[in-house]
Design a protein around this motif. Structure first.
Motif, PDB file in Angstrom:
ATOM      1  N   THR A 223      27.064   8.274 -11.661  1.00 42.81           N
ATOM      2  CA  THR A 223      27.996   7.495 -12.485  1.00 42.81           C
ATOM      3  C   THR A 223      29.266   7.138 -11.739  1.00 42.81           C
ATOM      4  O   THR A 223      29.749   5.996 -11.821  1.00 42.81           O
ATOM      5  CB  THR A 223      28.369   8.275 -13.763  1.00 42.81           C
ATOM      6  N   TRP A 224      29.812   8.096 -10.997  1.00 41.19           N
ATOM      7  CA  TRP A 224      31.150   7.922 -10.430  1.00 41.19           C
ATOM      8  C   TRP A 224      31.183   7.671  -8.926  1.00 41.19           C
ATOM      9  O   TRP A 224      32.147   7.086  -8.437  1.00 41.19           O
ATOM     10  CB  TRP A 224      32.011   9.145 -10.767  1.00 41.19           C
TER      11      TRP A 224
ATOM     12  N   ARG B 248      30.784  -0.682 -10.636  1.00 38.11           N
ATOM     13  CA  ARG B 248      31.579  -0.010 -11.668  1.00 38.11           C
ATOM     14  C   ARG B 248      31.583  -0.801 -12.968  1.00 38.11           C
ATOM     15  O   ARG B 248      31.565  -2.037 -12.949  1.00 38.11           O
ATOM     16  CB  ARG B 248      33.025   0.179 -11.194  1.00 38.11           C
ATOM     17  N   LEU B 249      31.618  -0.082 -14.066  1.00 38.19           N
ATOM     18  CA  LEU B 249      31.730  -0.719 -15.379  1.00 38.19           C
ATOM     19  C   LEU B 249      33.170  -1.160 -15.615  1.00 38.19           C
ATOM     20  O   LEU B 249      34.115  -0.572 -15.056  1.00 38.19           O
ATOM     21  CB  LEU B 249      31.293   0.246 -16.472  1.00 38.19           C
ATOM     22  N   THR B 250      33.335  -2.168 -16.450  1.00 37.35           N
ATOM     23  CA  THR B 250      34.682  -2.669 -16.736  1.00 37.35           C
ATOM     24  C   THR B 250      35.009  -2.651 -18.228  1.00 37.35           C
ATOM     25  O   THR B 250      36.163  -2.846 -18.599  1.00 37.35           O
ATOM     26  CB  THR B 250      34.842  -4.114 -16.227  1.00 37.35           C
TER      27      THR B 250
ATOM     28  N   ARG C 133      43.979   1.224 -15.334  1.00 31.89           N
ATOM     29  CA  ARG C 133      43.652   2.629 -15.574  1.00 31.89           C
ATOM     30  C   ARG C 133      42.169   2.881 -15.342  1.00 31.89           C
ATOM     31  O   ARG C 133      41.777   3.980 -14.943  1.00 31.89           O
ATOM     32  CB  ARG C 133      44.039   3.011 -17.012  1.00 31.89           C
ATOM     33  N   ILE C 134      41.336   1.875 -15.587  1.00 28.96           N
ATOM     34  CA  ILE C 134      39.899   2.026 -15.368  1.00 28.96           C
ATOM     35  C   ILE C 134      39.614   2.233 -13.887  1.00 28.96           C
ATOM     36  O   ILE C 134      38.870   3.143 -13.495  1.00 28.96           O
ATOM     37  CB  ILE C 134      39.130   0.798 -15.898  1.00 28.96           C
ATOM     38  N   ALA C 135      40.206   1.397 -13.050  1.00 29.94           N
ATOM     39  CA  ALA C 135      40.007   1.528 -11.607  1.00 29.94           C
ATOM     40  C   ALA C 135      40.512   2.879 -11.112  1.00 29.94           C
ATOM     41  O   ALA C 135      39.861   3.543 -10.294  1.00 29.94           O
ATOM     42  CB  ALA C 135      40.723   0.389 -10.878  1.00 29.94           C
TER      43      ALA C 135
END
Length: 249
Positions: free
Chosen positions: A134-135, A142-144, A193-195
Motif C-alpha cells: 500500500t505505502w 498513489r491514491l488521491t 497532507r495526502i502526499a
C-alpha cells in the motif's frame, strides 16, 4: 427378529417447514443498527456538524424509518459522546471536546510506540506485506481520493498495533481511532497532507522493517503530533468548508 416396516399408509409424512420470520423486536434492532451507523457516518463525514440540532422526527424522515430505531440509535450515540439531548428541542451533535481529543492523541502515541517496540523485537517479525504493497509504491501509483487515503491511513496505524499481537492493546487503539476520526478526516481535506502521509508512512514502515525501533518511534511520534496540532486549528468555518455540497444522512 427384524422389525416390521410400516406400510405406506402408516408412514409419517415429512412436512415442509414453514418459513420463520424474524421477531419484530429483532427487526427493530437491525434498523436501530442501520440508523446508528448512518448517523455516525454523517457526523464523521461532516454532514452533521458539531452543535447542529435536529429532532427524532426529522432524523427518522431523513433515514426513511420510524422513530423507534432512530431513538435507540441516538441513545447509543449519546453514550458514546457523539450527540446530546437538547433541552426542549430534541438532539444536537456534541461540540468538540478539545481536551479529550488531545488526550486521545497522547494515548495513541503510547500505544503505537509500544507496538513498534514489540514488532522490532519479534522473532520472526509479523508479515507486513499488505502495508508494503500500500505505502511503498511509486508516486504515480498513489491514491488521491481523500476518503480512500483517510481510510488507508487508519488501517496503517491499526495494522501496526494489531500485528504487535496484544489484542487488548488493539481494542483500546480501535476505540481511540474512533474517537479522533473526525479530526483526522479534517486533516485529509488538504491535498498536500495526502502526499506527506505517503512519505511519512513509507519512512516509518522502512524503519520498522529494518528493526530500527527508535528511529521509527521518533518519526511516528512526529507524524501523530502533526495530526494532533490540527485539533487546535479547528474552526466553524473549516467545518462548514469540509461539508459535502449534497449533504445527506
Amino acid at each position: 427378529m427384524s422389525k416390521p416396516v410400516p406400510s405406506k399408509a402408516t408412514r409419517p409424512v415429512a412436512r415442509k417447514a414453514a418459513p420463520v420470520s424474524a421477531p419484530s423486536n429483532q427487526r427493530e434492532l437491525t434498523r436501530a443498527e442501520e440508523a446508528y451507523r448512518r448517523i455516525k457516518a454523517a457526523i464523521f463525514d461532516f454532514v452533521l456538524l458539531p452543535g447542529e440540532g435536529f429532532t427524532e422526527s426529522d432524523m427518522a424522515e431523513r433515514l426513511g424509518m420510524s422513530r423507534t430505531p432512530v431513538r435507540e440509535a441516538l441513545f447509543r450515540l449519546e453514550l458514546e459522546g457523539y450527540v446530546q439531548v437538547a433541552f426542549r428541542s430534541g438532539w444536537n451533535v456534541a461540540p468538540f471536546d478539545f481536551r479529550k481529543l488531545e488526550e486521545l492523541y497522547d494515548l495513541r502515541v503510547v500505544l503505537e510506540c509500544t507496538a513498534v517496540d514489540r514488532l522490532c523485537a519479534a522473532e520472526p517479525m509479523p508479515d507486513l506485506g499488505l502495508l508494503k504493497a500500500t505505502w511503498l509504491v511509486p508516486e504515480k501509483e498513489r491514491l488521491t481520493d481523500t476518503a480512500e487515503v483517510a481510510a488507508l491511513d487508519e488501517a496503517f496505524h491499526a495494522t501496526i498495533v494489531s500485528a504487535a499481537g496484544n489484542q487488548e492493546m488493539a481494542r483500546v487503539h480501535s476505540d481511540v481511532t474512533d474517537g479522533i476520526r473526525i479530526v483526522r478526516r479534517l486533516d485529509f481535506t488538504k491535498p498536500p497532507r495526502i502526499a506527506a502521509t505517503y512519505e511519512e508512512h513509507a519512512k516509518i514502515l522502512r524503519a520498522i522493517l529494518r528493526r530500527r525501533g527508535d528511529q521509527a518511534k521518533l518519526m511516528l511520534r512526529s507524524h501523530i503530533e502533526e495530526s494532533k496540532a490540527e485539533v487546535r486549528k479547528i474552526t466553524i468555518h473549516k467545518l462548514h468548508s469540509a461539508r459535502p455540497e449534497s449533504a445527506r444522512v
